[in-house]
Scaffold this motif. Structure first.
Motif, PDB file in Angstrom:
ATOM      1  N   ASP A 281     -35.224  -7.476 -61.298  1.00 25.55           N
ATOM      2  CA  ASP A 281     -36.081  -6.484 -60.651  1.00 25.55           C
ATOM      3  C   ASP A 281     -35.687  -6.325 -59.185  1.00 25.55           C
ATOM      4  OD1 ASP A 281     -37.999  -6.091 -62.920  1.00 25.55           O
ATOM      5  OD2 ASP A 281     -38.240  -8.240 -62.614  1.00 25.55           O
ATOM      6  N   TYR A 282     -35.327  -7.442 -58.554  1.00 27.13           N
ATOM      7  CA  TYR A 282     -34.946  -7.425 -57.145  1.00 27.13           C
ATOM      8  C   TYR A 282     -33.692  -8.252 -56.960  1.00 27.13           C
ATOM      9  CZ  TYR A 282     -39.673  -5.733 -56.455  1.00 27.13           C
ATOM     10  OH  TYR A 282     -40.827  -4.999 -56.532  1.00 27.13           O
ATOM     11  N   GLY A 283     -32.924  -7.893 -55.938  1.00 30.09           N
ATOM     12  CA  GLY A 283     -31.731  -8.680 -55.682  1.00 30.09           C
ATOM     13  C   GLY A 283     -31.344  -8.664 -54.219  1.00 30.09           C
ATOM     14  N   ILE A 284     -30.606  -9.697 -53.840  1.00 27.46           N
ATOM     15  CA  ILE A 284     -29.971  -9.706 -52.533  1.00 27.46           C
ATOM     16  C   ILE A 284     -28.480  -9.891 -52.777  1.00 27.46           C
ATOM     17  CG2 ILE A 284     -29.617 -10.990 -50.382  1.00 27.46           C
ATOM     18  CD1 ILE A 284     -32.532 -11.749 -50.388  1.00 27.46           C
ATOM     19  N   VAL A 285     -27.685  -8.970 -52.239  1.00 28.64           N
ATOM     20  CA  VAL A 285     -26.240  -9.156 -52.289  1.00 28.64           C
ATOM     21  C   VAL A 285     -25.849  -9.920 -51.040  1.00 28.64           C
ATOM     22  CG1 VAL A 285     -23.978  -8.056 -52.304  1.00 28.64           C
ATOM     23  CG2 VAL A 285     -25.877  -7.027 -53.575  1.00 28.64           C
ATOM     24  N   LEU A 295     -34.098 -17.423 -46.792  1.00 31.72           N
ATOM     25  CA  LEU A 295     -35.217 -17.247 -47.731  1.00 31.72           C
ATOM     26  C   LEU A 295     -36.216 -18.402 -47.586  1.00 31.72           C
ATOM     27  CD1 LEU A 295     -33.804 -16.079 -51.211  1.00 31.72           C
ATOM     28  CD2 LEU A 295     -35.613 -14.981 -49.880  1.00 31.72           C
ATOM     29  N   ALA A 298     -38.183 -17.852 -44.524  1.00 34.25           N
ATOM     30  CA  ALA A 298     -39.129 -16.740 -44.662  1.00 34.25           C
ATOM     31  C   ALA A 298     -40.337 -17.153 -45.505  1.00 34.25           C
ATOM     32  CB  ALA A 298     -38.426 -15.539 -45.284  1.00 34.25           C
TER      33      ALA A 298
ATOM     34  N   ARG B 220     -33.926  -3.398 -57.416  1.00 32.30           N
ATOM     35  CA  ARG B 220     -33.941  -3.015 -55.999  1.00 32.30           C
ATOM     36  C   ARG B 220     -33.121  -4.060 -55.272  1.00 32.30           C
ATOM     37  NH1 ARG B 220     -39.542  -2.444 -53.263  1.00 32.30           N
ATOM     38  NH2 ARG B 220     -38.371  -2.289 -51.334  1.00 32.30           N
ATOM     39  N   VAL B 221     -31.960  -3.638 -54.803  1.00 30.95           N
ATOM     40  CA  VAL B 221     -31.040  -4.611 -54.226  1.00 30.95           C
ATOM     41  C   VAL B 221     -30.988  -4.450 -52.711  1.00 30.95           C
ATOM     42  CG1 VAL B 221     -28.641  -5.362 -54.129  1.00 30.95           C
ATOM     43  CG2 VAL B 221     -29.656  -4.764 -56.324  1.00 30.95           C
ATOM     44  N   PHE B 222     -31.168  -5.563 -52.018  1.00 35.60           N
ATOM     45  CA  PHE B 222     -31.087  -5.565 -50.562  1.00 35.60           C
ATOM     46  C   PHE B 222     -29.725  -6.115 -50.148  1.00 35.60           C
ATOM     47  CE2 PHE B 222     -35.508  -6.617 -51.820  1.00 35.60           C
ATOM     48  CZ  PHE B 222     -36.105  -5.420 -51.462  1.00 35.60           C
ATOM     49  N   THR B 229     -32.472  -9.410 -45.193  1.00 33.55           N
ATOM     50  CA  THR B 229     -32.617  -9.252 -46.647  1.00 33.55           C
ATOM     51  C   THR B 229     -33.613 -10.269 -47.188  1.00 33.55           C
ATOM     52  OG1 THR B 229     -30.701 -10.691 -47.029  1.00 33.55           O
ATOM     53  CG2 THR B 229     -30.292  -8.319 -46.992  1.00 33.55           C
ATOM     54  N   ALA B 230     -33.592 -11.475 -46.616  1.00 34.94           N
ATOM     55  CA  ALA B 230     -34.542 -12.504 -47.061  1.00 34.94           C
ATOM     56  C   ALA B 230     -35.971 -12.027 -46.804  1.00 34.94           C
ATOM     57  CB  ALA B 230     -34.275 -13.824 -46.345  1.00 34.94           C
ATOM     58  N   ALA B 231     -36.213 -11.453 -45.624  1.00 34.59           N
ATOM     59  CA  ALA B 231     -37.563 -10.968 -45.295  1.00 34.59           C
ATOM     60  C   ALA B 231     -37.946  -9.821 -46.228  1.00 34.59           C
ATOM     61  CB  ALA B 231     -37.599 -10.507 -43.843  1.00 34.59           C
ATOM     62  N   LEU B 233     -36.886  -9.304 -49.323  1.00 37.40           N
ATOM     63  CA  LEU B 233     -37.179  -9.815 -50.667  1.00 37.40           C
ATOM     64  C   LEU B 233     -38.543 -10.493 -50.704  1.00 37.40           C
ATOM     65  CD1 LEU B 233     -36.350 -10.321 -53.603  1.00 37.40           C
ATOM     66  CD2 LEU B 233     -35.243 -12.433 -52.871  1.00 37.40           C
ATOM     67  N   VAL B 234     -38.828 -11.313 -49.708  1.00 41.82           N
ATOM     68  CA  VAL B 234     -40.117 -12.007 -49.682  1.00 41.82           C
ATOM     69  C   VAL B 234     -41.264 -10.985 -49.643  1.00 41.82           C
ATOM     70  CG1 VAL B 234     -41.612 -13.492 -48.281  1.00 41.82           C
ATOM     71  CG2 VAL B 234     -39.251 -14.176 -48.748  1.00 41.82           C
ATOM     72  N   ALA B 236     -41.181  -7.945 -50.813  1.00 46.20           N
ATOM     73  CA  ALA B 236     -41.242  -7.282 -52.130  1.00 46.20           C
ATOM     74  C   ALA B 236     -41.937  -8.187 -53.151  1.00 46.20           C
ATOM     75  CB  ALA B 236     -39.827  -6.936 -52.602  1.00 46.20           C
ATOM     76  N   LEU B 237     -41.612  -9.487 -53.108  1.00 40.04           N
ATOM     77  CA  LEU B 237     -42.218 -10.416 -54.059  1.00 40.04           C
ATOM     78  C   LEU B 237     -43.709 -10.585 -53.783  1.00 40.04           C
ATOM     79  CD1 LEU B 237     -39.402 -13.131 -54.347  1.00 40.04           C
ATOM     80  CD2 LEU B 237     -39.849 -11.191 -55.865  1.00 40.04           C
ATOM     81  N   ARG B 238     -44.076 -10.503 -52.513  1.00 40.63           N
ATOM     82  CA  ARG B 238     -45.517 -10.568 -52.193  1.00 40.63           C
ATOM     83  C   ARG B 238     -46.237  -9.351 -52.734  1.00 40.63           C
ATOM     84  NH1 ARG B 238     -47.067 -12.066 -46.181  1.00 40.63           N
ATOM     85  NH2 ARG B 238     -49.135 -11.995 -47.135  1.00 40.63           N
TER      86      ARG B 238
END
Lengths: 309, 243
Positions: A281-285, A295, A298, B220-222, B229-231, B233-234, B236-238
């Motif tokens: 659903d989500y990704g980080i490249v 991460l 954060a 959804r790729v950051f 990107t870490a911020a 994703l966090v 988005a997950l929240r």
């Protein structure tokens, strides 16, 4: 086209298969070989009838030949099962006897111009092929499991059939689970982690998230960096956490099968073409060695009550 | 017991390329040893060893049939002109005809493939034999076939009559590459080629109306600075309610 359908049920997880069977215009007969409760649950979903055989302690597979004979008499146009091993054996027995085609991983059934259309997942679900079939067709269901709908409850008719001499001669509880099965959050890593010492990096993220730590098969099996009870995949753990965060995992179909039940899948991978981004659903490249510490930071900066489970 | 192990009976889906329109390019992929084939072979040997029996190899299609011969199987048969089919019952019919061709057989052992989950069970149905699939192993004890499986948190041992079909699902990737000595020995072992015509089967597939990519929302790729990107994703997950 005869679209009368037999749905073969031996265990839970039949909701998705039921849904595609019910979409056909014909009469839907659920054939349940299992406990009475299972037969009643299937009946509540609203097939036209339920034929129920109580196997007691005998494996349901013992009724393959008898069921094949019954199907040869009733001549359903479509026979459907889940991928559950016992249900599949029954499906194979019926298909062989009826000289039916057998299409694996069907995700939808429809009738068009008096022919049956079977949509099936191919190449591990990367594409969906539509097949036009004549004659009787057996299919295994290959879509997501869904909760069974409730319909007009059908009558449950007990059916006595002859069983082949199969018997369970020993049964022992499996070793205690790793805790992965019930975990709300799971952080998992794969070959993207280059050295055993670096596992602590991912461990730190899991700890910050209040998550269980898991891995892909090669990490446990080839490298032994985590215990075998902690790998996720087809032959390992099959889990359904709210969050599955995959770090440095390519996303082979065998692996992804273990997290089909996860609500949200997120991935960190340095390859933008990695297979896992097709199902996540989500990704980080990015390089996990850069991303994971960020991460972790954060997550630690979140207000603490956010991570209460 | 006379045991037949079926191997290299499907193509490996990782050899397929799905084009952007959903169509499949198999890129001349041949039949390969499936991930469950080594476990099936191990079970075949265990069944034979427990009963003073023998293991015969059976393969279909265009793969290298020496795979089993280099792993201890003394004799093998190959239905080399068998095509790769969507219809698992058609593939099973080819295998069943070949098994019948081999005369009296007590047990057929086959990898319980995820991709073609209908082949092992349709093979049993075609032969009219009882079957168990999804097994972790099988063996012979006191002349009787028994199989091990995991069901609902328990490890079960199940006794089954013969003739029977057993489908083995690999618990781990256990294939062992044969050494030079075994590869050389394999060349001397008899490999008999069979044809579909000899077996009297003419398999076909249902008509394909084409392929399409499934409707799925892409991830959804950051991408960019790790901290950023870490911020993202966090956050988005929240918003998904999982953090």
């Amino acid at each position: 086209m005869n679209t009368d359908c037999w749905l073969l049920v031996t265990a839970d997880g039949w909701g998705g298969a039921f849904r595609i069977a019910r979409a056909l215009p014909g009469r839907l007969t659920a054939v349940v070989i299992g406990p009475r409760l299972l037969a009643e649950q299937v009946a509540a979903a609203g097939p036209d009838e339920v034929r129920w055989t109580d196997p007691g302690p005998v494996p349901a597979e013992a009724w393959g030949a008898a069921l094949a004979g019954a199907a040869a008499d009733a001549q359903p146009g479509v026979v459907l099962s889940t991928t559950d091993p016992a249900a599949r054996v029954l499906l194979g027995a019926v298909a062989g006897r009826m000289h039916a085609r057998l299409v694996p991983a069907a995700v939808a059934l429809a009738v068009e111009d008096d022919r049956l259309l079977v949509r099936r997942a191919a190449v591990g679900g990367e594409t969906i092929e539509t097949l036009r079939c004549t004659g009787p067709v057996a299919v295994t269901y290959g879509g997501d499991d869904v909760a069974a709908a409730s319909g007009a409850a059908a009558p449950v008719t007990p059916v006595e059939l002859a069983a082949a001499p199969l018997a369970v001669i020993a049964s022992e509880p499996l070793a205690v689970a790793s805790g992965l099965e019930d975990a709300d959050r799971v952080v998992s890593f794969g070959r993207g982690v280059r050295a055993r010492d670096d596992v602590s990096l991912v461990q730190g993220l899991a700890a910050a998230l209040g998550a269980e730590l898991a891995c892909s098969m090669p990490i446990a099996d080839d490298l032994g960096w985590l215990d075998k009870s902690r790998y996720v995949g087809r032959s390992g753990n099959q889990i359904s956490p709210a969050l599955y965060l995959a770090v440095g995992i390519g996303g082979a179909p065998q692996h992804m099968e273990g997290v089909r039940g996860a609500r949200v899948v997120a991935a960190v991978n340095n390859d933008p073409e990695a297979r896992i981004f097709r199902t996540a659903d989500y990704g980080i490249v990015g390089d996990l060695y850069d991303v994971v510490p960020e991460l972790t930071k954060a997550v630690r900066n979140l207000p603490s009550k956010e991570l209460e489970q | 017991m006379r045991v037949v192990v079926v191997y290299k009976w499907a193509r490996n889906p990782t050899d397929a390329l799905v084009r952007s329109d959903g169509s499949i390019d198999w890129r001349n992929a041949r039949m390969t040893a499936g991930e469950d084939d080594p476990a099936a072979l191990a079970a075949a040997f265990a069944i034979a060893a427990g009963s003073d029996g023998e293991v015969l190899g059976l393969t279909i299609g265009d793969g290298d049939a020496s795979w089993a011969l280099a792993r201890g199987v003394e004799r093998a048969w190959s239905v080399a002109d068998a095509p790769s089919l969507v219809d698992n019952a058609a593939t099973a019919a080819i295998l069943a005809a070949a098994v019948r061709h081999l005369g009296e057989v007590d047990v057929v052992v086959i990898g319980d493939s995820r991709q073609d989950a209908g082949v092992p069970v349709a093979l049993a149905g075609e032969l009219g034999w009882p079957a168990l699939v999804g097994l972790t192993s099988a063996t012979t004890v006191d002349g009787r076939l028994q199989a091990a499986r995991k069901v609902g948190g328990a490890a079960q041992t199940v006794l089954l009559p013969t003739p029977a079909v057993v489908g083995i699902a690999a618990e781990a990737d256990v294939d062992r590459a044969p050494g030079m000595k075994e590869l050389l020995a394999a060349r001397k072992r008899p490999l008999t080629r069979l044809s579909l015509a000899e077996l009297g089967v003419a398999p076909d597939d249902p008509e394909s109306l084409g392929c399409a990519k499934p409707d799925s929302t892409p991830a959804r790729v950051f991408a960019g600075e790790p901290a950023e990107t870490a911020a993202q994703l966090v956050a988005a997950l929240r918003s998904e309610g999982v953090l």
